[in-house]
Design an enzyme around this catalytic site. Structure first.
Site, PDB file in Angstrom:
ATOM      1  N   GLY A 109       0.776  -1.244   0.000  1.00 50.76           N
ATOM      2  CA  GLY A 109       0.000   0.000   0.000  1.00 50.76           C
ATOM      3  C   GLY A 109       0.800   1.284   0.000  1.00 50.76           C
TER       4      GLY A 109
ATOM      5  CD  GLU B  24       1.848   0.607   7.374  1.00 51.98           C
ATOM      6  OE1 GLU B  24       1.362   0.699   6.225  1.00 51.98           O
ATOM      7  OE2 GLU B  24       1.620  -0.352   8.132  1.00 51.98           O
ATOM      8  CG  ASP B  25      -1.217   1.627   3.495  1.00 49.65           C
ATOM      9  OD1 ASP B  25      -0.960   1.399   4.688  1.00 49.65           O
ATOM     10  OD2 ASP B  25      -1.762   0.786   2.762  1.00 49.65           O
TER      11      ASP B  25
ATOM     12  CG  ASP C  97      -7.954   0.523  10.402  1.00 56.31           C
ATOM     13  OD1 ASP C  97      -8.727   1.324  10.915  1.00 56.31           O
ATOM     14  OD2 ASP C  97      -8.333  -0.531   9.864  1.00 56.31           O
TER      15      ASP C  97
ATOM     16  CG  PHE D 235     -11.955  -0.262   3.065  1.00 58.49           C
ATOM     17  CD1 PHE D 235     -11.094  -0.926   3.931  1.00 58.49           C
ATOM     18  CD2 PHE D 235     -11.764  -0.393   1.698  1.00 58.49           C
ATOM     19  CE1 PHE D 235     -10.068  -1.725   3.437  1.00 58.49           C
ATOM     20  CE2 PHE D 235     -10.741  -1.187   1.188  1.00 58.49           C
ATOM     21  CZ  PHE D 235      -9.892  -1.850   2.068  1.00 58.49           C
ATOM     22  CB  VAL D 236      -9.843   5.321   1.829  1.00 54.25           C
ATOM     23  CG1 VAL D 236     -10.858   6.206   2.513  1.00 54.25           C
ATOM     24  CG2 VAL D 236      -8.658   5.055   2.737  1.00 54.25           C
TER      25      VAL D 236
ATOM     26  CG  ASP E  19      -5.454  -3.566  -2.121  1.00 58.20           C
ATOM     27  OD1 ASP E  19      -5.063  -3.170  -1.006  1.00 58.20           O
ATOM     28  OD2 ASP E  19      -5.787  -4.741  -2.344  1.00 58.20           O
TER      29      ASP E  19
ATOM     30  NE  ARG F 118      -2.065  -2.858  -4.615  1.00 58.30           N
ATOM     31  CZ  ARG F 118      -2.100  -3.078  -3.305  1.00 58.30           C
ATOM     32  NH1 ARG F 118      -1.933  -2.084  -2.466  1.00 58.30           N
ATOM     33  NH2 ARG F 118      -2.280  -4.286  -2.836  1.00 58.30           N
TER      34      ARG F 118
HETATM   35  P1  5GP Z   1      -3.719  -1.571  11.363  1.00 55.63           P
HETATM   36  O1  5GP Z   1      -2.845  -2.641  11.925  1.00 55.63           O
HETATM   37  O2  5GP Z   1      -3.298  -0.188  11.726  1.00 55.63           O
HETATM   38  O3  5GP Z   1      -5.153  -1.836  11.699  1.00 55.63           O
HETATM   39  O4  5GP Z   1      -3.686  -1.809   9.816  1.00 55.63           O
HETATM   40  C1  5GP Z   1      -3.040  -1.066   8.889  1.00 55.63           C
HETATM   41  C2  5GP Z   1      -3.197  -1.753   7.544  1.00 55.63           C
HETATM   42  O5  5GP Z   1      -4.569  -2.127   7.279  1.00 55.63           O
HETATM   43  C3  5GP Z   1      -2.833  -0.785   6.440  1.00 55.63           C
HETATM   44  O6  5GP Z   1      -1.450  -0.827   6.160  1.00 55.63           O
HETATM   45  C4  5GP Z   1      -3.696  -1.272   5.290  1.00 55.63           C
HETATM   46  O7  5GP Z   1      -3.033  -2.311   4.600  1.00 55.63           O
HETATM   47  C5  5GP Z   1      -4.934  -1.852   5.941  1.00 55.63           C
HETATM   48  N1  5GP Z   1      -6.028  -0.856   5.939  1.00 55.63           N
HETATM   49  C6  5GP Z   1      -6.576  -0.263   7.017  1.00 55.63           C
HETATM   50  N2  5GP Z   1      -7.547   0.603   6.666  1.00 55.63           N
HETATM   51  C7  5GP Z   1      -7.611   0.564   5.312  1.00 55.63           C
HETATM   52  C8  5GP Z   1      -8.414   1.266   4.339  1.00 55.63           C
HETATM   53  O8  5GP Z   1      -9.279   2.110   4.627  1.00 55.63           O
HETATM   54  N3  5GP Z   1      -8.174   0.964   3.033  1.00 55.63           N
HETATM   55  C9  5GP Z   1      -7.240   0.046   2.638  1.00 55.63           C
HETATM   56  N4  5GP Z   1      -7.110  -0.159   1.322  1.00 55.63           N
HETATM   57  N5  5GP Z   1      -6.458  -0.622   3.533  1.00 55.63           N
HETATM   58  C10 5GP Z   1      -6.656  -0.357   4.855  1.00 55.63           C
END
Ligand code: 5GP
Length: 185
Positions: free
Chosen positions: A45, A100-101, A104, A154-155, A161, A167
Site C-alpha cells: 500500500g 505506511e499507507d 487503522d 474504507f478508502v 487497494d 491502487r
Molecule cells: P492496522 O494494523 O493499523 O489496523 O492496519 C493497517 C493496515 O490495514 C494498512 O497498512 C492497510 O493495509 C490496511 N487498511 C486499514 N484501513 C484501510 C483502508 O481504509 N483501506 C485500505 N485499502 N487498507 C486499509
C-alpha cells in the site's frame, strides 16, 4: 468503465495529496539535517506514497521494503503480524523512517515498531499518509509524521487497494458499497 460509476466520494484530491507530501518531505528534511536516512516502505500500500515522499526529502537516503500479512482477523485477535518479506539490509545504527499507507487499529505499527527496535537502529520513526483514529485498538501510539486524519471509511487509491484494484488512482476515495460486494468485483 466510467470512473464515476464506482466512486462514492473523493476524500482527498490529487493536489491535496501532493501539497501534503511536499510538506512532509520538507519537515523530514529539516528534522534529519546532517544525517543519512534508511526509508522502509511497507508493501504494498505505501509504494506510491513512498515514491513521491522520497523525491521531496533532500537528504542522502537509501530504501528498503518489508511486507507483512494483512489477515485482519488474525491481526485483530492477537496483535501479531507476520513478516512475509523482511528487510534486505540490517538497520543497526541507521536512522530508520518507516513509511505506511494508513494507521487503522494501530496493531501493525505497534508490532512492527517492537520488531524493528530489537535491531538497534540509531532512530526509528514512522511517516503515515492516513490515520483512522476511530478504529484505534492501541493506546498511546505516537505517529511522528502524519498526512491526513480521516473518518472511519474504507478508502482506496494512491497505492491503497480493494482486492488488489484501484491502487493506480492519483487520489483517495471511498468506493460505492456495491463494489465491495463479491459478486461485482
Ligand atoms: P492496522 O494494523 O493499523 O489496523 O492496519 C493497517 C493496515 O490495514 C494498512 O497498512 C492497510 O493495509 C490496511 N487498511 C486499514 N484501513 C484501510 C483502508 O481504509 N483501506 C485500505 N485499502 N487498507 C486499509
Amino acid at each position: 468503465m466510467e470512473t464515476d460509476s464506482f466512486i462514492e466520494q473523493v476524500l482527498i484530491s490529487e493536489p491535496e495529496i501532493q501539497t501534503k507530501v511536499k510538506e512532509l518531505g520538507n519537515q523530514i528534511t529539516q528534522d534529519y539535517q546532517g544525517k543519512e536516512l534508511r526509508v522502509v516502505g511497507i508493501l504494498r500500500g505505501a509504494f506510491i506514497f513512498m515514491a513521491d515522499l522520497i523525491r521531496n526529502i533532500h537528504l542522502p537516503l537509501s530504501i528498503d521494503f518489508m511486507s507483512i500479512s494483512s489477515y485482519e482477523g488474525e491481526i485483530e485477535s492477537n496483535g501479531v503480524v507476520r513478516i512475509l518479506k523482511d528487510l534486505d539490509k540490517p538497520i543497526n545504527g541507521q536512522h530508520v523512517l518507516v513509511v505506511e499507507d494508513i494507521i487503522d487499529t494501530g496493531l501493525t505499527w505497534k508490532h512492527l515498531k517492537e520488531v524493528l527496535s530489537t535491531r538497534s537502529p540509531a532512530s526509528l520513526r514512522i511517516c503515515a499518509l492516513l490515520n483512522k483514529p476511530e478504529r484505534r485498538l492501541v493506546s498511546q501510539l505516537d505517529l511522528d509524521y502524519l498526512g491526513f486524519e480521516i473518518p472511519n471509511y474504507f478508502v482506496v487509491g494512491y497505492g491503497l487497494d480493494f482486492d488488489e484494484k484501484y491502487r493506480n488512482f492519483p487520489f483517495i476515495f471511498v468506493l460505492k458499497s456495491e463494489y465491495y460486494d463479491q459478486s461485482v468485483r
